[in-house]
Structures are given as structure tokens and as C-alpha cells.
Motif scaffolding. Sequence first.
Motif, PDB file in Angstrom:
ATOM      1  N   GLY A 132       0.995  -1.151   0.279  1.00 17.24           N
ATOM      2  CA  GLY A 132       0.112   0.081  -0.096  1.00 17.24           C
ATOM      3  C   GLY A 132       0.841   1.082   0.055  1.00 17.24           C
ATOM      4  N   GLU A 133       1.990   1.226   0.670  1.00 18.26           N
ATOM      5  CA  GLU A 133       3.080   2.464   0.878  1.00 18.26           C
ATOM      6  C   GLU A 133       3.543   2.454  -0.779  1.00 18.26           C
ATOM      7  OE1 GLU A 133       3.862   1.743   5.405  1.00 18.26           O
ATOM      8  OE2 GLU A 133       5.134   0.942   4.161  1.00 18.26           O
ATOM      9  N   LEU A 134       3.882   1.655  -1.228  1.00 22.81           N
ATOM     10  CA  LEU A 134       4.419   1.451  -2.559  1.00 22.81           C
ATOM     11  C   LEU A 134       3.686   2.111  -3.595  1.00 22.81           C
ATOM     12  CD1 LEU A 134       6.441  -1.743  -3.789  1.00 22.81           C
ATOM     13  CD2 LEU A 134       7.352   0.670  -3.511  1.00 22.81           C
ATOM     14  N   GLN A 135       2.308   1.476  -3.525  1.00 23.10           N
ATOM     15  CA  GLN A 135       1.153   2.120  -4.545  1.00 23.10           C
ATOM     16  C   GLN A 135       1.107   3.669  -4.386  1.00 23.10           C
ATOM     17  OE1 GLN A 135      -0.276   1.823  -7.547  1.00 23.10           O
ATOM     18  NE2 GLN A 135      -1.309  -0.048  -6.633  1.00 23.10           N
ATOM     19  N   ARG A 136       1.005   4.355  -3.071  1.00 18.60           N
ATOM     20  CA  ARG A 136       0.894   5.645  -2.914  1.00 18.60           C
ATOM     21  C   ARG A 136       2.268   6.262  -3.275  1.00 18.60           C
ATOM     22  NH1 ARG A 136      -0.257   5.964   2.761  1.00 18.60           N
ATOM     23  NH2 ARG A 136       0.174   3.788   2.828  1.00 18.60           N
ATOM     24  N   VAL A 137       3.283   5.849  -3.039  1.00 18.26           N
ATOM     25  CA  VAL A 137       4.586   6.572  -3.535  1.00 18.26           C
ATOM     26  C   VAL A 137       4.525   6.536  -5.256  1.00 18.26           C
ATOM     27  CG1 VAL A 137       7.098   6.218  -3.468  1.00 18.26           C
ATOM     28  CG2 VAL A 137       5.856   5.959  -1.426  1.00 18.26           C
ATOM     29  N   ALA A 138       4.256   5.319  -5.689  1.00 16.53           N
ATOM     30  CA  ALA A 138       4.191   5.392  -7.192  1.00 16.53           C
ATOM     31  C   ALA A 138       3.125   6.457  -7.706  1.00 16.53           C
ATOM     32  CB  ALA A 138       3.869   4.010  -7.815  1.00 16.53           C
ATOM     33  N   ILE A 139       2.039   6.529  -7.318  1.00 17.53           N
ATOM     34  CA  ILE A 139       1.119   7.481  -7.546  1.00 17.53           C
ATOM     35  C   ILE A 139       1.625   9.064  -7.347  1.00 17.53           C
ATOM     36  CG2 ILE A 139      -1.269   8.469  -7.022  1.00 17.53           C
ATOM     37  CD1 ILE A 139      -2.203   5.467  -6.302  1.00 17.53           C
ATOM     38  N   ALA A 140       2.256   9.221  -6.335  1.00 17.76           N
ATOM     39  CA  ALA A 140       2.688  10.640  -6.181  1.00 17.76           C
ATOM     40  C   ALA A 140       3.832  10.747  -7.063  1.00 17.76           C
ATOM     41  CB  ALA A 140       3.330  10.642  -4.607  1.00 17.76           C
ATOM     42  N   ALA A 141       4.675   9.862  -7.231  1.00 21.31           N
ATOM     43  CA  ALA A 141       5.720  10.041  -8.252  1.00 21.31           C
ATOM     44  C   ALA A 141       5.164  10.342  -9.548  1.00 21.31           C
ATOM     45  CB  ALA A 141       6.641   8.911  -8.596  1.00 21.31           C
ATOM     46  N   CYS A 142       4.066   9.862 -10.040  1.00 21.46           N
ATOM     47  CA  CYS A 142       3.661  10.144 -11.323  1.00 21.46           C
ATOM     48  C   CYS A 142       2.793  11.368 -11.458  1.00 21.46           C
ATOM     49  CB  CYS A 142       2.474   8.997 -11.746  1.00 21.46           C
ATOM     50  SG  CYS A 142       1.447   9.184 -13.270  1.00 21.46           S
ATOM     51  N   LEU A 143       1.857  11.626 -10.409  1.00 21.76           N
ATOM     52  CA  LEU A 143       0.981  13.038 -10.482  1.00 21.76           C
ATOM     53  C   LEU A 143       1.815  14.277 -10.096  1.00 21.76           C
ATOM     54  CD1 LEU A 143      -2.057  11.778  -8.519  1.00 21.76           C
ATOM     55  CD2 LEU A 143      -1.627  11.770 -11.061  1.00 21.76           C
ATOM     56  N   ALA A 144       3.155  13.752  -9.586  1.00 24.63           N
ATOM     57  CA  ALA A 144       4.013  15.335  -9.259  1.00 24.63           C
ATOM     58  C   ALA A 144       4.752  15.935 -10.579  1.00 24.63           C
ATOM     59  CB  ALA A 144       5.056  14.805  -8.220  1.00 24.63           C
ATOM     60  N   ARG A 145       4.942  14.993 -11.691  1.00 32.57           N
ATOM     61  CA  ARG A 145       5.156  15.330 -12.797  1.00 32.57           C
ATOM     62  C   ARG A 145       4.494  16.410 -13.535  1.00 32.57           C
ATOM     63  NH1 ARG A 145       9.978  13.210 -13.879  1.00 32.57           N
ATOM     64  NH2 ARG A 145      10.231  11.139 -13.219  1.00 32.57           N
ATOM     65  N   ASP A 146       4.978  17.233 -14.462  1.00 33.15           N
ATOM     66  CA  ASP A 146       4.182  18.132 -15.269  1.00 33.15           C
ATOM     67  C   ASP A 146       4.233  17.568 -16.513  1.00 33.15           C
ATOM     68  OD1 ASP A 146       3.299  20.486 -16.178  1.00 33.15           O
ATOM     69  OD2 ASP A 146       4.980  21.733 -16.044  1.00 33.15           O
ATOM     70  N   ALA A 147       2.923  16.829 -16.953  1.00 32.67           N
ATOM     71  CA  ALA A 147       3.008  16.252 -18.340  1.00 32.67           C
ATOM     72  C   ALA A 147       1.449  16.855 -18.668  1.00 32.67           C
ATOM     73  CB  ALA A 147       2.914  14.691 -17.977  1.00 32.67           C
ATOM     74  N   ASP A 148       1.503  16.555 -20.211  1.00 30.67           N
ATOM     75  CA  ASP A 148       0.267  16.661 -20.918  1.00 30.67           C
ATOM     76  C   ASP A 148      -0.909  15.632 -20.505  1.00 30.67           C
ATOM     77  OD1 ASP A 148       1.264  18.975 -22.364  1.00 30.67           O
ATOM     78  OD2 ASP A 148       2.371  17.786 -23.466  1.00 30.67           O
ATOM     79  N   PHE A 149      -0.252  14.414 -20.640  1.00 33.74           N
ATOM     80  CA  PHE A 149      -1.070  13.076 -20.562  1.00 33.74           C
ATOM     81  C   PHE A 149      -0.434  12.346 -19.382  1.00 33.74           C
ATOM     82  CE2 PHE A 149      -1.265   8.709 -22.828  1.00 33.74           C
ATOM     83  CZ  PHE A 149      -2.518   8.483 -22.448  1.00 33.74           C
ATOM     84  N   TYR A 150      -1.387  12.070 -18.387  1.00 39.17           N
ATOM     85  CA  TYR A 150      -0.988  10.971 -17.400  1.00 39.17           C
ATOM     86  C   TYR A 150      -1.781   9.594 -17.427  1.00 39.17           C
ATOM     87  CZ  TYR A 150       0.436  15.259 -15.160  1.00 39.17           C
ATOM     88  OH  TYR A 150       1.055  16.360 -14.606  1.00 39.17           O
ATOM     89  N   PHE A 151      -1.095   8.624 -17.406  1.00 38.87           N
ATOM     90  CA  PHE A 151      -1.630   7.245 -17.634  1.00 38.87           C
ATOM     91  C   PHE A 151      -1.500   6.443 -16.434  1.00 38.87           C
ATOM     92  CE2 PHE A 151      -0.869   2.574 -18.866  1.00 38.87           C
ATOM     93  CZ  PHE A 151      -2.349   2.422 -18.651  1.00 38.87           C
TER      94      PHE A 151
END
Length: 603
Positions: free
Chosen positions: A226-245
Motif C-alpha cells: 500500500g505504501e509503494l502504491q501511494r509513492v508510485a502514484i505521487a511520483a506520477c502525479l508530481a510530474r508536469d505532463a500533458d498526458f497522465y496514464f
Amino acid sequence: MADDSIAVVDLDRCQPDRCSYECANYCPPNRTGKECITQRGEDAEEGGPDQIRISEEICLGETCGICVEKCPFDAIEIINLPQELQDEPVHRYGENAFSLYGLPIPIEGQVTGILGPNGIGKSTAVNILAGELTPNLGQHEEPPGWDAVLDAYRGTELQDYIREVRDGEVSVARKPQYVDQIPKQFDGNTRQLLEHTDERGALDDLVERLSISPVMDQAIDELSGGELQRVAIAACLARDADFYFLDEITPYLDIGQRVTVARIVRELAEEGDRSMLVVEHDLAILDLLCDNLHVAYGEPGAYGVITSPKSVRNGINEYLAGYLDNENMRIRPEAIGFEQHAPRTVSRSDPLIEYPEMEKSYGEDAFSLSVDGGTIREEEVLGIVGPNGIGKSTFAKLVAGKLEPDDGEFETDLEVAYKPQYIEIDQPMRVDVFLSSITDDFGSSHWNTEIANPLQLSRIMEQNLNDLSGGERQRVAIAACLSKDADLFLLDEPSAHLDVEQRVLATRAIRRYAETQDATVMVVDHDIYMMDLLADRLLVFEGEPAHHGHASQPQGMRDGMNEFLANLDITFRRDERTGRPRINKPGSQLDRQQKKQGEYYYA
Ligand code: ADP
Ligand code: ADP
Ligand code: SF4
């Protein structure tokens, strides 16, 4: 052959050195001298066994299917495509390989969902939209390149997006499906992993809302799922992108965390011109999260179709009904339905175990659990709900006699079979060898009917455990647990990484097993739809995670859902057409009314 058929050969399975080309020897066109099934020639040059190719022009199609029957390794599929699929695929990986039809459409400022089974081409589609895979429009021998793709999509909603991809103007952030792999790829702590990702200056906020602070200085390989999942989500959403998958956001998260992630993803989309694409199998969360939805269907491993976008409500309803309205397409013989009213609460079965009121603490200032005394019955599926870190596993160990309560007044010698939440079976051992080491019943018709068939194990029996996908590994772990000789079966998050079809099949297998084997099954899961389909009664945990937890007595579904959802402050209404539970908007009229009545779920 009929124009609308395809032949798919799984080259990981085709082993001509072990079968002497049974397929080609029996293929009717081959027997009349035609070259329908031939040898590829490529591998033989390298001294390997020469695998087969099938001419789709000559092959007689699904009604023949002789080679499919003859192949001892299940390597061949001959499929009549639905007539609606007259166009060329967007991409085909090669001759007799997987083909993908249709693409999802990312929309700025919106969250787009994809709902469908694993192996149907969702990642392929995303690799195309991310510009990492140039689609060949089915022409794998001479891929026509991006300009031709742009031509093919001229005048469609994807035209502008594809032009930007071709011109390298789309920036992409991705959250991978299997977070379990991250520790193998990254050596360091949470802070080090996250610090390079903070392109929007939003990391502190994400860390706070996803409760990552306590593990910032912990090594990545020591984090829980559960901790890994939240860290991975934070790592993705912290980026500045046009398209998030985001490929699955819910595995290993409790409901409160799932809802939080859904809100964060929605807010980021609504902030402006970003497009979010999410693959998710927890339907209650998918419903809450998305603005529109593509359904994916087909034959996993052979071909996949991604439909035009639907409204989220219709998309989920049609998917559950097994029939896609616009496409005029049946994707499953029967519908998946839900109980509108709480099932009856009285069970006549005998008690398996009666346990007293218990306290357990891991030391001064450490986590403590208090348990109200209760009864667990034979033949029942007892659902266990509550946040992560609230003492559910501690309770299971008390009941199994593996831990003593603080006053030491409870002893038991129940034999308990346990499937952990986080599955580590990384041995280079074949699935059949592994399962036959667990039960002498392995391979008996009874075992096949009760366990192997409902969990769809036959196709993976000869694979190695460490080559399995997350969903396959989950099914093997459920089978291994249920195959043990035990009084009580405890399954921790069996839904993780299973697609919706597999969740329903696993639910049936578990329920049937409890009934036919006089077995007692306790299931911890956070997918509320799965719990609804699975549990006879509920055991509700509440409290403050990592500090103290309290378990009340096992209770009927209605009371249990009310207690559990009141703790979370979430109510469900019923979809008018299908009776499917849907999360209410907080503060909406129905939400307020149901809370006043104390009816959180079976309203
Ligand atoms: P999903 O994301 O829906 O699980 P994928 O897009 O990962 O599905 O894969 C769809 C199918 O395409 C799978 O059967 C997979 O084996 C096949 N596939 C994926 N990549 C390749 C490749 N590079 N070459 C051949 N087949 C592939
Ligand atoms: P759940 O199964 O609900 O996630 P657990 O019963 O695993 O919760 O854990 C509850 C709390 O007790 C957690 O904060 C966990 O870190 C802590 N805990 C679990 N086992 C031990 C132990 N052996 N020693 C100290 N603390 C523990
Ligand atoms: Fe030959 Fe029949 Fe197989 Fe087609 S389906 S390749 S015709 S055996």
C-alpha cells in the motif's frame, strides 16, 4: 479463409521439438498439398526449433479449428472476428500476433477510463498514445509510419492529439501496473525516489494527502504494498505532463485511500489542460473517478477492441450486463448482478469457533487491538473490512492461535490456511509442480471442478511462477490457499490485480468452496462490489490506523455495511436501471438523507 478471421500463434508456447508438428499434419488444407501451416524458417537458422506460421488466406477459420485441438501446448487460436470489425487494426505486433482495434481518446481537462480484461491491449494503446510505439495499421511487414497514421485519423477526434505525438510534443507521465516491481528497479529511499519528480511544485501536498510522510526516509524495498502504491502514484502525479496514464490505482489501498487518490486525480484534470487516462478494475472507484469510459473487449492475447467513449454510467452498466448497446455486441453470456437488499442474516450452520473478548498490544506506546467476543460459523464467508494498519492481520493471528492475547485466556488449535496480501512466490518452479506439492488432490476431477477451472489455471500450469503476471500469480495463490487441508481459510485482498471477470469468477470459486467443503473463509478486501458478491456477514474494524483498532462482533451485511461506511462517511445510492451501488457525492441530497436514516448501502 473468411476475411474476418485471424490466426494467432503464441510463440512462447509453440515448441515444435516436443510435438512433431501435429497441427500441420492434421490441417485439412495442408493435407491437400496447400501451404497453410508452414515453418517460419527464422529460428531454424539459429539452430532452434522452427516454430509455425499460419496463412490467414488459406486457413478455413474457426469452424475448422483442428490445429487448435491438436496443439498440446495451447499455442494456437483461430478466431472469427466480430463482423463489425471491418477496418484494419491500429496495430498488429506481427504475423499471427496480437492485434489492437481502436484507441482511447485523451481529452484535456478530463479523466478517461478504460474498463476491460487484462491482455486485451490496454498497454499497447497507451504506448501508442505516449509516442513510444508507432502503430503499423496492421501492416507489420512494412510499417507505414506516423504520417500514414495521421492520415488514417484525419477528421476524427484523435487527429490533433496524434499530430502532437508525431511531432514529439506530448509529454507523458505513467504509473506502472505492478508496483511490486519498483524495488527491483530502484535502490534508495522514498525521498530519493520522489525528489526528481517534483516538476509542478506539488510534491509536499501529495506526500501529505497520501500520508507518505512517515515513510519518507524508509528504503523502497522495505515499503508495504500500500505504501509503494501511494509513492508510485505521487511520483506520477508530481510530474508536469500533458498526458497522465495510471495503470490501476487501487491494489493494496483501503477504501479511504482509494477515494483520496480518485479525488486527487480528478482535481489535477480539472485544474486545466491535462488529460488523464486510467485503467481500473474497482468499479465503485472507476465510477467516482471518470468523466467518460472506453470498454475494452476481445480475446485476451489474440485481439482487443477499444470502443468509442461512453458515459461512465452506461459504460459500466453495459459491461456488467455483458452487452454493449452501440456496438451491438455481446461480450459475456450472462450479466453480473448485485443484491439490492441485504441478504438474510440468520445462518443455521454450526459455530467453527467462539472467541472471547480480547486485547492485544505490541508493547507500550505501540499498536493495540481490542476485539469484542464473537462466533465464526462453518460454511460462511466472513468479510473483513476496515482501513490498513487497523489490526485485521493481528486478529487473524489471534484466531489462528499464532498470537496470544494479553491476558492469555484464549487457546485454539485451528488449522488456518493463509493467502497474504502481498504475494511473494518468485521461485523458478512450474505452477503444476508448485500446486501438486500442496495437495494430493491436484489434478483430480474434483480439484479441477472446484479450484482449477473457476480460477482459470489450465493455461498457466506449465509456466514458471516467476514468469506470471500479477493477476495470474494472484489466482495461483488463491488456489494454493484453498487447496490446503485447513479448518479456516484466510484470504487477504484476493481482488488485487484481477480484472472484473476474474474477480467474479474468484468470488464464485470461494463461495462454492465454502458451501461444498463445509469450509469457513475469511476474506479481507477493499473492493466493495466484490465484498457485496462474496460475504455472508461482515466483521468491521475501526479506530486509528497504527495506533489502536477495535473489532466489533461479526454482523449481518446491512448492519455491517452501515457501521463500516458510517466510519468512512460514504453513502451509496442504487443505479436506477441495474441496481448497481454507486458512491454518492458528499453533501448531495441523497447523501444527507441516507445518513439521516442510517442507511449507507442497502438504501
Ligand atoms: P493489457 O495492457 O490489456 O493487459 P497489453 O497491451 O500489455 O494488454 O498486451 C496485449 C497483448 O499483446 C498480450 O497478449 C501480449 O502478449 C501482446 N504483446 C504485447 N507486447 C508485444 C510485443 N512486443 N510483441 C508481440 N506481442 C506483444
Ligand atoms: P492490518 O492487517 O489491518 O493492515 P495489522 O494487524 O497488520 O493491520 O497491523 C496493525 C498495526 O500493528 C500496524 O501499525 C503494524 O505496523 C503493527 N504491527 C503489526 N505486527 C507488529 C509486530 N509484530 N510488532 C509491532 N507492531 C506490529
Ligand atoms: Fe489448418 Fe484448420 Fe488450423 Fe486453419 S484452423 S490452420 S485450416 S487446421
